[in-house]
Design a protein around this motif. Structure first.
Motif, PDB file in Angstrom:
ATOM      1  N   LEU A  13       0.880  -1.201  -0.113  1.00 33.57           N
ATOM      2  CA  LEU A  13      -0.193   0.021   0.077  1.00 33.57           C
ATOM      3  C   LEU A  13       0.991   1.314  -0.033  1.00 33.57           C
ATOM      4  O   LEU A  13       0.290   2.317   0.011  1.00 33.57           O
ATOM      5  N   ARG A  14       2.179   1.362   0.054  1.00 28.04           N
ATOM      6  CA  ARG A  14       2.980   2.431   0.046  1.00 28.04           C
ATOM      7  C   ARG A  14       3.931   2.372  -1.045  1.00 28.04           C
ATOM      8  O   ARG A  14       3.537   2.816  -2.109  1.00 28.04           O
ATOM      9  N   ASP A  15       4.771   1.633  -0.878  1.00 23.07           N
ATOM     10  CA  ASP A  15       6.098   1.368  -2.213  1.00 23.07           C
ATOM     11  C   ASP A  15       5.039   0.905  -3.586  1.00 23.07           C
ATOM     12  O   ASP A  15       5.295   1.302  -4.490  1.00 23.07           O
ATOM     13  N   GLY A  16       4.038  -0.181  -3.234  1.00 26.49           N
ATOM     14  CA  GLY A  16       3.421  -0.785  -4.542  1.00 26.49           C
ATOM     15  C   GLY A  16       2.297   0.096  -5.093  1.00 26.49           C
ATOM     16  O   GLY A  16       2.314   0.526  -6.053  1.00 26.49           O
ATOM     17  N   GLY A  73       3.523   3.851   9.020  1.00 22.47           N
ATOM     18  CA  GLY A  73       3.325   5.034   8.033  1.00 22.47           C
ATOM     19  C   GLY A  73       4.882   5.578   7.745  1.00 22.47           C
ATOM     20  O   GLY A  73       5.764   5.305   8.748  1.00 22.47           O
ATOM     21  N   LEU A  74       5.158   5.881   6.648  1.00 21.65           N
ATOM     22  CA  LEU A  74       6.303   6.460   6.215  1.00 21.65           C
ATOM     23  C   LEU A  74       6.348   7.732   6.425  1.00 21.65           C
ATOM     24  O   LEU A  74       5.542   8.789   6.238  1.00 21.65           O
ATOM     25  N   ALA A  75       7.805   8.350   6.707  1.00 20.74           N
ATOM     26  CA  ALA A  75       8.056   9.975   6.914  1.00 20.74           C
ATOM     27  C   ALA A  75       9.659  10.266   6.650  1.00 20.74           C
ATOM     28  O   ALA A  75      10.262   9.226   6.586  1.00 20.74           O
ATOM     29  N   VAL A  97       6.346   4.125  13.150  1.00 17.51           N
ATOM     30  CA  VAL A  97       6.684   5.252  12.332  1.00 17.51           C
ATOM     31  C   VAL A  97       8.149   4.676  11.836  1.00 17.51           C
ATOM     32  O   VAL A  97       9.035   4.599  12.396  1.00 17.51           O
ATOM     33  N   HIS A  98       7.928   4.939  10.409  1.00 17.45           N
ATOM     34  CA  HIS A  98       9.217   4.681   9.363  1.00 17.45           C
ATOM     35  C   HIS A  98       9.782   5.748   8.670  1.00 17.45           C
ATOM     36  O   HIS A  98       9.289   6.596   7.884  1.00 17.45           O
ATOM     37  N   ILE A  99      10.991   6.187   9.359  1.00 13.82           N
ATOM     38  CA  ILE A  99      11.773   7.232   8.789  1.00 13.82           C
ATOM     39  C   ILE A  99      12.787   7.010   7.906  1.00 13.82           C
ATOM     40  O   ILE A  99      13.505   6.032   8.016  1.00 13.82           O
ATOM     41  N   PHE A 100      12.850   7.528   6.657  1.00  4.72           N
ATOM     42  CA  PHE A 100      13.985   7.195   5.745  1.00  4.72           C
ATOM     43  C   PHE A 100      14.622   8.796   5.357  1.00  4.72           C
ATOM     44  O   PHE A 100      14.376   9.589   5.438  1.00  4.72           O
ATOM     45  N   LEU A 101      16.119   8.385   5.016  1.00  8.05           N
ATOM     46  CA  LEU A 101      16.839   9.218   4.636  1.00  8.05           C
ATOM     47  C   LEU A 101      18.095   8.871   3.762  1.00  8.05           C
ATOM     48  O   LEU A 101      18.614   7.941   4.089  1.00  8.05           O
ATOM     49  N   PHE A 139      14.060   3.079  11.199  1.00 11.93           N
ATOM     50  CA  PHE A 139      14.855   3.911  10.342  1.00 11.93           C
ATOM     51  C   PHE A 139      15.528   3.211   9.089  1.00 11.93           C
ATOM     52  O   PHE A 139      16.036   2.132   9.008  1.00 11.93           O
ATOM     53  N   SER A 140      15.429   3.763   7.964  1.00 10.83           N
ATOM     54  CA  SER A 140      15.874   3.458   6.774  1.00 10.83           C
ATOM     55  C   SER A 140      16.867   4.114   6.027  1.00 10.83           C
ATOM     56  O   SER A 140      16.724   5.181   5.728  1.00 10.83           O
ATOM     57  N   ALA A 141      17.932   3.524   5.835  1.00  7.11           N
ATOM     58  CA  ALA A 141      19.204   4.253   5.196  1.00  7.11           C
ATOM     59  C   ALA A 141      18.816   4.073   3.657  1.00  7.11           C
ATOM     60  O   ALA A 141      19.362   3.032   3.060  1.00  7.11           O
ATOM     61  N   GLU A 142      18.241   5.065   3.057  1.00  7.71           N
ATOM     62  CA  GLU A 142      17.795   4.899   1.709  1.00  7.71           C
ATOM     63  C   GLU A 142      19.256   4.983   0.853  1.00  7.71           C
ATOM     64  O   GLU A 142      20.250   5.528   0.956  1.00  7.71           O
ATOM     65  N   ASP A 143      19.003   3.950   0.007  1.00  7.36           N
ATOM     66  CA  ASP A 143      20.400   3.547  -0.884  1.00  7.36           C
ATOM     67  C   ASP A 143      21.292   3.027  -0.235  1.00  7.36           C
ATOM     68  O   ASP A 143      22.662   3.115  -0.730  1.00  7.36           O
ATOM     69  N   ILE A 167      16.191  -1.408  11.914  1.00 10.83           N
ATOM     70  CA  ILE A 167      17.072  -0.501  11.032  1.00 10.83           C
ATOM     71  C   ILE A 167      16.838  -1.627   9.666  1.00 10.83           C
ATOM     72  O   ILE A 167      16.967  -2.489   9.596  1.00 10.83           O
ATOM     73  N   ASN A 168      16.404  -0.545   8.820  1.00 12.43           N
ATOM     74  CA  ASN A 168      16.091  -1.230   7.299  1.00 12.43           C
ATOM     75  C   ASN A 168      17.339  -0.620   6.312  1.00 12.43           C
ATOM     76  O   ASN A 168      17.660   0.304   6.392  1.00 12.43           O
ATOM     77  N   ILE A 169      17.690  -1.880   5.758  1.00 14.51           N
ATOM     78  CA  ILE A 169      18.817  -1.608   4.669  1.00 14.51           C
ATOM     79  C   ILE A 169      18.181  -1.674   3.365  1.00 14.51           C
ATOM     80  O   ILE A 169      18.080  -2.937   2.663  1.00 14.51           O
ATOM     81  N   PRO A 170      17.629  -0.676   2.653  1.00 13.41           N
ATOM     82  CA  PRO A 170      17.239  -0.767   1.207  1.00 13.41           C
ATOM     83  C   PRO A 170      18.321  -1.001   0.224  1.00 13.41           C
ATOM     84  O   PRO A 170      19.248  -0.337   0.334  1.00 13.41           O
ATOM     85  N   ASP A 171      18.239  -1.789  -0.681  1.00 14.30           N
ATOM     86  CA  ASP A 171      18.726  -1.796  -1.890  1.00 14.30           C
ATOM     87  C   ASP A 171      17.657  -1.000  -3.227  1.00 14.30           C
ATOM     88  O   ASP A 171      16.917  -1.549  -3.817  1.00 14.30           O
ATOM     89  N   THR A 172      17.976   0.208  -2.808  1.00 18.31           N
ATOM     90  CA  THR A 172      16.797   1.121  -3.275  1.00 18.31           C
ATOM     91  C   THR A 172      16.722   1.198  -5.039  1.00 18.31           C
ATOM     92  O   THR A 172      15.518   1.228  -5.533  1.00 18.31           O
ATOM     93  N   VAL A 173      17.719   0.963  -5.400  1.00 19.09           N
ATOM     94  CA  VAL A 173      17.997   0.987  -6.993  1.00 19.09           C
ATOM     95  C   VAL A 173      18.079  -0.454  -7.536  1.00 19.09           C
ATOM     96  O   VAL A 173      18.344  -0.606  -8.882  1.00 19.09           O
ATOM     97  N   VAL A 204      15.226  -5.828   5.546  1.00 20.38           N
ATOM     98  CA  VAL A 204      15.916  -5.481   3.993  1.00 20.38           C
ATOM     99  C   VAL A 204      14.873  -5.035   3.198  1.00 20.38           C
ATOM    100  O   VAL A 204      13.474  -5.513   3.357  1.00 20.38           O
ATOM    101  N   HIS A 205      14.943  -4.418   2.179  1.00 17.48           N
ATOM    102  CA  HIS A 205      14.000  -3.971   1.608  1.00 17.48           C
ATOM    103  C   HIS A 205      14.540  -3.769  -0.222  1.00 17.48           C
ATOM    104  O   HIS A 205      15.597  -2.858  -0.150  1.00 17.48           O
ATOM    105  N   CYS A 206      14.405  -4.753  -0.880  1.00 12.79           N
ATOM    106  CA  CYS A 206      15.039  -4.895  -2.153  1.00 12.79           C
ATOM    107  C   CYS A 206      14.324  -4.429  -3.385  1.00 12.79           C
ATOM    108  O   CYS A 206      13.134  -5.181  -3.475  1.00 12.79           O
ATOM    109  N   HIS A 207      14.798  -3.787  -4.421  1.00  8.53           N
ATOM    110  CA  HIS A 207      14.001  -3.479  -5.456  1.00  8.53           C
ATOM    111  C   HIS A 207      14.537  -4.479  -6.736  1.00  8.53           C
ATOM    112  O   HIS A 207      15.863  -4.942  -6.395  1.00  8.53           O
ATOM    113  N   ASN A 208      13.783  -4.447  -7.601  1.00  6.75           N
ATOM    114  CA  ASN A 208      14.068  -5.538  -8.473  1.00  6.75           C
ATOM    115  C   ASN A 208      14.772  -5.276  -9.608  1.00  6.75           C
ATOM    116  O   ASN A 208      14.402  -5.927 -11.093  1.00  6.75           O
TER     117      ASN A 208
END
Ligand code: KIV
Ligand code: ZN
Length: 540
Positions: A13-16, A73-75, A97-101, A139-143, A167-173, A204-208
Motif C-alpha cells: 500500500l505504500r511502495d506498491g 506510516g512513512l516519513a 513510524v518509519h523514517i527514511f533518509l 529507520f531506513s538508510a535509503e540507497d 534498521i532497514n537496509i534498502p537496495d533502493t535502486v 531489508v527492502h530490495c528493488h528488482n
C-alpha cells in the motif's frame, strides 16, 4: 537449531501503490489491508501520511479498523512528516513510524546537498522526535546498497542510539548482487555491536531492477536479517519490490537451509494476489513465480507423465498450499441468494463485508449468460466492480448496446445512454472495429455535454476466470482535456467489458467537469485527488 521468525513487513500500500497506474481510494486500500491482515503479515506499511490528505486518511482509517497487525506510516526525516505520520498510525494496535533518509554519496551530495555530519544529525534528531511520539521507530538508510560501508556503520549506530528498534537496509535502486548484499548485513552485525546489544532487528527492502530482489532479500536472511519488506505480486517503484509470495514460500520450503519461518497463512496467498491485481489494475505475467497462471501448469509430455506418477517429480509445492482450489461446478441461475451467500462464506467472505443485493443481481445476470458459476467467477464478482469502487453517482449509464461486426461487414454499434437518470439518448456509429464503433456512438452523446477528444493511451484485456465462458476484464488508460484517467469494466463479452471500461472513463471525466477540476497529467499521479474532492464537496 531453533528456527527464527522473519517479520513480514508488507509495503504493497505504500511502495506498491506508488507504482499503480492510478492511486487507490481509501475504501480500496482498506480492502487490501484487511486481506493482508487475513494473510497474517506482521506489519502493513499503509502509506506516506504527509504526502496528501488522502494518504493521511487511508493510513489513519487502516490504523483504526485493521486489527491484529502492526500499522506503519512513512516519513522523511522532517518534523512535520513525523508528526503527521505518528498521528495517522496512533489508533493502531501496534503503531510504527518509519523514517527514511538517503545515505549514499550520490544521495547525500546530489539530492540532499549536505555533509555526512549533517546527515547523522538529521538522523539523530528525527529518530528522537519520532520516539517522543511513538514507541516503535524504524529507520531506513535509503540507497544503503550504494552507501560507503564505514558511513553505513555510523548511520546504523546513530539511529539505534537515538531510539530506532528496526534498521532497514534498502537496495533502493536494485543494484547489488546477492553475495554483495548479504555481506553488507554480515558486516553490520560484525562491526556495529549495538545491534545485538539492543536486540535491534535488521530489515531489508530490495528493488528488482536487475531481477535480484528476492535473491538479495533471502541472502540477507541467511546472514541474519529478520525483517523483509516486500509487496504482493512484487509491485513497486520501477521494476518493483521483492514479491511477498516468493519470499514467504522460499522461507517455507527451504527452512532446512534458512533456518527461519514466517507466520504467513500461505493459503491466503492466491486470494491476496488476485485482489491486488484487480484493485491496482496490475495483472501478473503467466509465468510469475508462485501466483502466475502457469505456475502450477505442466506443459511438456514428459513433465505431465512424471506428475501423474508422482507429483513431487516436478512440483516443489502444492497448489493448495497457496490457496488454489479445484474449480468446483456448483451454482447456476437457479441457485438462490442463500446458496450464493453460503458459497461466499466457504470462500472466506463473511456476510456484511459485501453488498449481497448487488452481488446477487450481478450473479443472476452472469449465470444467465454462462450457465454455471464457478468459485472463480464468484470471487471475481465480489472483488471486481466496473470502475474503481468509488461511490459516486454516474452521470451516464449505458442501457443498451448492439454491435454488429465480422468479415465483410462494416462494424456498427448502436447505443442508448441514460443521462442524469433521465430518458435514454440513442446514437449509432460505424468504425473499423466493434469497440471503436461503440466508443464513437458513446462519443456522439457525451459530445453534447462538451466531453470530447478522449484519447486511448493504453488498452488491456485479461481473462479473470477460466474456460470458454471466462469473465473478461478490460482496463483503459485515457487522456482528455480534464486529465488522465484509468477505467475498467468486466463482462463475459469483451466488447461489453470494453464499453463498460470506456463508460467508467467517461463518467470520471464528467465528474471532473462537474467540479471544474483537472487531474494533473504530468506523471499520471493524482494522489489524494479524489480524497480532496470528497472533502471539498462533502461527498462520502
Ligand atoms: O526503496 C527505498 O529505499 C524505500 C525506502 C523509503 C525504504 O522505499
Ligand atoms: Zn522502495
Amino acid at each position: 537449531m531453533k528456527k527464527e521468525k522473519v517479520i513480514i513487513f508488507d509495503t504493497t500500500l505504500r511502495d506498491g501503490e506508488q507504482a499503480a497506474p492510478s492511486s487507490l481510494s481509501v475504501e480500496q486500500k482498506l480492502r487490501i489491508a484487511k486481506q493482508l491482515a487475513h494473510l497474517k503479515v506482521d506489519f502493513i506499511e499503509a502509506g506516506f501520511p504527509i504526502s496528501s490528505p488522502g494518504d493521511f486518511e487511508s493510513v489513519s482509517t487502516i490504523a483504526r479498523e485493521v486489527k491484529g497487525v502492526g500499522i506503519c506510516g512513512l516519513a522523511r526525516a522532517v518534523e512535520k512528516d513525523i508528526v503527521a505520520c505518528a498521528k495517522a498510525v496512533k489508533p493502531a494496535e501496534r503503531p510504527r513510524v518509519h523514517i527514511f533518509l538517503g545515505t549514499s554519496g550520490i544521495h547525500i551530495e546530489k539530492k540532499l546537498r549536505k555533509s555526512e555530519d549533517q546527515v547523522l544529525s538529521l538522523i539523530r534528531d528525527s529518530v528522537k522526535t519520532a520516539r517522543k511520539l511513538c514507541n516503535d521507530v524504524e529507520f531506513s538508510a535509503e540507497d544503503a546498497g550504494r552507501t560507503d560501508k564505514d558511513f553505513l556503520c555510523k548511520v546504523v549506530e546513530t539511529a539505534i542510539k537515538a531510539g530506532a528498534s528496526t534498521i532497514n537496509i534498502p537496495d533502493t535502486v536494485g543494484y547489488t548482487l546477492p553475495e554483495q548484499f548479504g555481506s553488507i548485513i554480515k558486516m553490520l552485525f560484525e562491526r556495529v555491536s549495538i545491534i545485538n546489544d539492543k536486540n535491534v532487528v535488521l530489515s531489508v527492502h530490495c528493488h528488482n531492477d536487475l531481477g535480484m530482489s528476492t535473491a538479495n532479500s533471502l541472502t540477507a536472511v541467511a546472514h541474519g536479517a529478520r525483517q523483509v519488506e516486500c509487496t504482493v505480486n512484487g509491485i513497486g517503484e520501477r521494476a518493483g519490490n521483492a514479491a511477498l509470495e516468493e519470499i514467504v514460500m522460499a522461507i517455507k520450503l527451504r527452512s532446512d537451509f534458512l533456518k527461519t519461518y514466517t507466520d504467513i497463512n500461505t493459503r491466503e496467498i492466491m486470494r491476496t494476489s488476485k485482489l491486488v491485481r484487480e484493485i491496482c489494475n496490475m495483472p501478473v505475467q503467466p509465468n510469475k513465480a508462485i501466483v502466475g497462471s502457469n505456475a502450477f501448469a505442466h506443459s511438456s509430455g514428459i513433465h505431465q507423465d512424471g506428475v501423474l506418477k508422482a507429483k513431487n517429480t516436478y512440483e516443489i509445492m502444492t497448489p493448495q498450499s497457496i490457496g488454489l482450489k479445484d474449480n468446483r461446478m456448483n451454482l447456476t441461475s437457479r441457485s438462490g441468494s442463500n446458496m450464493v451467500k453460503t458459497r461466499l462464506a466457504d470462500l472466506g467472505y463473511a456476510e456484511g463485508t459485501y453488498d449481497m443485493e448487488s452481488i446477487y443481481a450481478r450473479f443472476k445476470m452472469l449465470a444467465d449468460k454462462k450457465g454455471t458459476i464457478y468459485d472463480d467467477d464468484l470471487v471475481a464478482l465480489v472483488e471486481t466492480r466496473d470502475g474503481d469502487g468509488e461511490d459516486f453517482e454516474d452521470k451516464y449509464v449505458l442501457r443498451y448496446l448492439n454491435v454488429s461486426s465480422g468479415v465483410g461487414t462494416v462494424p456498427t454499434a448502436a447505443v442508448r445512454i441514460a443521462v442524469d437518470g433521465k430518458s435514454d439518448k440513442p446514437a449509432v456509429a460505424c468504425a473499423y472495429g466493434a469497440f471503436e464503433a461503440t466508443m464513437k456512438a458513446i462519443d456522439k452523446i457525451i459530445a453534447k455535454d462538451g466531453i470530447d477528444k478522449i484519447e486511448i493511451d493504453d488498452f488491456s484485456l485479461a481473462s479473470i476466470t477460466e474456460g470458454r465462458k471466462a469473465l473478461a476484464k478490460v482496463t483503459i488508460r485515457a487522456s482528455a482535456a480534464e486529465g488522465s484517467f484509468v477505467g475498467s469494466g468486466v463482462d463475459i463479452d469483451i466488447v461489453q467489458a470494453s464499453a463498460n471500461a470506456y463508460m467508467n472513463v467517461v463518467n470520471k471525466i464528467a465528474r471532473m467537469k462537474k467540479f471544474n477540476r483537472r487531474v494533473p497529467l504530468a506523471d499520471g499521479r493524482k494522489k489524494s485527488y479524489i480524497g480532496e474532492l470528497m472533502d471539498k464537496f462533502g461527498v462520502d
